[in-house]
Motif scaffolding. Structure first.
Motif, PDB file in Angstrom:
ATOM      1  N   LEU A  49       0.832  -1.204   0.000  1.00 29.53           N
ATOM      2  CA  LEU A  49       0.000   0.000   0.000  1.00 29.53           C
ATOM      3  C   LEU A  49       0.863   1.249   0.000  1.00 29.53           C
ATOM      4  O   LEU A  49       1.947   1.258   0.588  1.00 29.53           O
ATOM      5  N   PRO A  50       0.381   2.311  -0.626  1.00 26.22           N
ATOM      6  CA  PRO A  50       1.147   3.569  -0.590  1.00 26.22           C
ATOM      7  C   PRO A  50       1.195   4.111   0.831  1.00 26.22           C
ATOM      8  O   PRO A  50       0.249   3.965   1.597  1.00 26.22           O
ATOM      9  N   HIS A  51       2.291   4.710   1.180  1.00 28.44           N
ATOM     10  CA  HIS A  51       2.450   5.273   2.533  1.00 28.44           C
ATOM     11  C   HIS A  51       2.227   6.748   2.526  1.00 28.44           C
ATOM     12  O   HIS A  51       2.475   7.489   1.722  1.00 28.44           O
TER      13      HIS A  51
END
Length: 51
Positions: A49-51
């Motif tokens: 997932l993008p942070h």
């Protein structure tokens, strides 16, 4: 079915146990039941997932 679930470690263990129990209850042929081929892939997706 595809989804992201946000689970605690305890919830992930509960889900795993629920799925294993369901599997054991339905692994043998039954009258009036059709065979289904089911694949489920579950893993922590922190790095996906993008942070």
């Amino acid at each position: 079915m595809n989804a992201i679930f946000y689970l605690s470690d305890a919830e992930a263990a509960e889900l795993r146990d629920l799925l294993r129990s369901f599997q054991q209850e339905h692994i043998e042929p039954q009258a009036d039941a059709k065979p289904w081929d089911i694949a489920l892939l579950a893993y922590p997706a922190d790095d996906c997932l993008p942070h």
